[in-house]
Scaffold this active site. Structure first.
Site, short mmCIF file in Angstrom:
data_model
loop_
_atom_site.label_atom_id
_atom_site.label_comp_id
_atom_site.label_asym_id
_atom_site.label_seq_id
_atom_site.Cartn_x
_atom_site.Cartn_y
_atom_site.Cartn_z
N ASP A 151 0.89 -1.14 0.04
CA ASP A 151 -0.09 0.08 0.09
C ASP A 151 0.85 1.23 0.06
O ASP A 151 2.11 1.32 0.29
CB ASP A 151 -0.95 -0.03 1.22
CG ASP A 151 -1.62 1.16 1.37
OD1 ASP A 151 -2.40 1.61 0.39
OD2 ASP A 151 -1.59 1.79 2.78
N ASP B 71 -0.43 4.88 1.27
CA ASP B 71 -0.83 6.16 2.30
C ASP B 71 -0.62 5.20 3.70
O ASP B 71 -1.13 4.01 4.06
CB ASP B 71 -2.13 6.32 2.41
CG ASP B 71 -2.39 7.41 1.15
OD1 ASP B 71 -2.49 8.50 1.17
OD2 ASP B 71 -2.13 6.60 -0.01
N ASP C 224 -2.01 -0.62 5.89
CA ASP C 224 -2.59 -0.16 7.32
C ASP C 224 -4.12 -0.22 7.39
O ASP C 224 -4.35 -0.07 8.47
CB ASP C 224 -2.13 1.22 7.34
CG ASP C 224 -2.80 2.11 6.57
OD1 ASP C 224 -2.32 2.12 5.18
OD2 ASP C 224 -3.67 3.02 6.79
MG LIG Z 1 -3.05 3.13 3.48
#
Ligand SMILES: [Mg+2]
Length: 271
Positions: free
Chosen positions: A99, A101, A226
């Protein structure tokens, strides 16, 4: 041994030897996945014994036939060993989706900084234990919090998460690494995310960058992210990259830093 017996032996020997030719061609093309090592070994042992028997009794046709069969079966065995070796190595090469961000791009620090600047607040990262910023702020500021990350300049300002560059460079040497962002959630970020990756991760080919909506479409062994919600439709193994908002999540494997990811994946291929 009379002429009829010699002819019969020669025809039998030619048939059993020629029978191997299509098998050799198939192993050359496909790698011989469907041919058993046990069968080839047993066959080689058998024809070797027949060759010995032929030599002992002086049967020339029998000996020649089995010598030819040894050559053919041996060729099959050697080709299978040669062709399957790279396939086994390739299987150990993992495909890892990563990922952006809050996994490789520190979007939270800039998000908090811009929010505090706009509303003259002093929000601190420690206040976000188990919460996103939009869940912490007053309800009438939720739209403003979302607007901040839609600003075209937002992504250009983001720092790289500690050690992400070095560890991903090492991972990319051993595994297939893809950067996967649910960028459809903020289409305005496409160009900025692309620029950011080219600046900070120039060693990742753009063909290995996927901007998508649902990450369930990604066919990878691991997804490092996340956000737990991206693991729900993902068919591989989700690894939760620790962030303040996900600290209360307990349902999946958590990893605290890129150094921990290095310990988990670098060198895995050769183990
Ligand atoms: Mg993320």
């Amino acid at each position: 041994m009379g002429l009829p017996s010699t002819i019969l032996g020669t025809v039998a020997a030619t048939s059993s030897t020629v029978a191997f030719v299509p098998q050799i061609a198939k192993i050359w093309k496909t790698g011989g996945k469907d041919v058993s090592y046990f069968m080839l070994s047993l066959y080689l042992a058998g024809v070797t014994l027949w060759l010995s028997y032929g030599l002992v009794i002086g049967a020339t046709a029998l000996s020649l036939a089995n010598a030819a069969s040894i050559v053919c079966a041996g060729t099959c065995l050697v080709l299978k060993l040669m062709k399957e070796k790279p396939c086994r190595a390739e299987r150990k090469r993992l495909r890892i989706a990563i990922d952006m961000d809050e996994t490789i791009a520190d979007s939270l620090t800039e998000h908090i900084r811009r929010y505090n600047a706009e509303f003259a607040e002093k929000v601190d990262v420690d206040q976000l234990h188990g919460k996103h910023l939009e869940e912490l702020v007053p309800l009438d500021r939720s739209d403003a919090v979302r607007r901040i990350i839609r600003d075209e300049s937002f992504f250009d300002c983001l720092a790289v998460v500690e050690d992400a560059q070095q560890v991903i460079r090492e991972l990319a040497c051993e595994h297939e690494v893809f950067i996967v962002s649910a960028a459809m959630e903020i289409p305005e970020s496409f160009a900025a995310k692309h620029r950011w990756l080219q600046r900070h991760f120039p060693f990742i080919p753009m063909g290995n960058v996927v901007f998508c909506g649902d990450k369930g479409i990604i066919d990878a062994d691991y997804l490092i992210d996340d956000e737990v919600r991206h693991f729900h439709s993902f068919r591989g193994t989700g690894i939760l990259f620790s962030a303040p908002h996900n600290l209360l999540e307990t349902a999946c494997e958590r990893i605290a830093s890129w150094q921990h990811i290095r310990r988990k994946f670098v060198g895995l291929r050769s183990s």
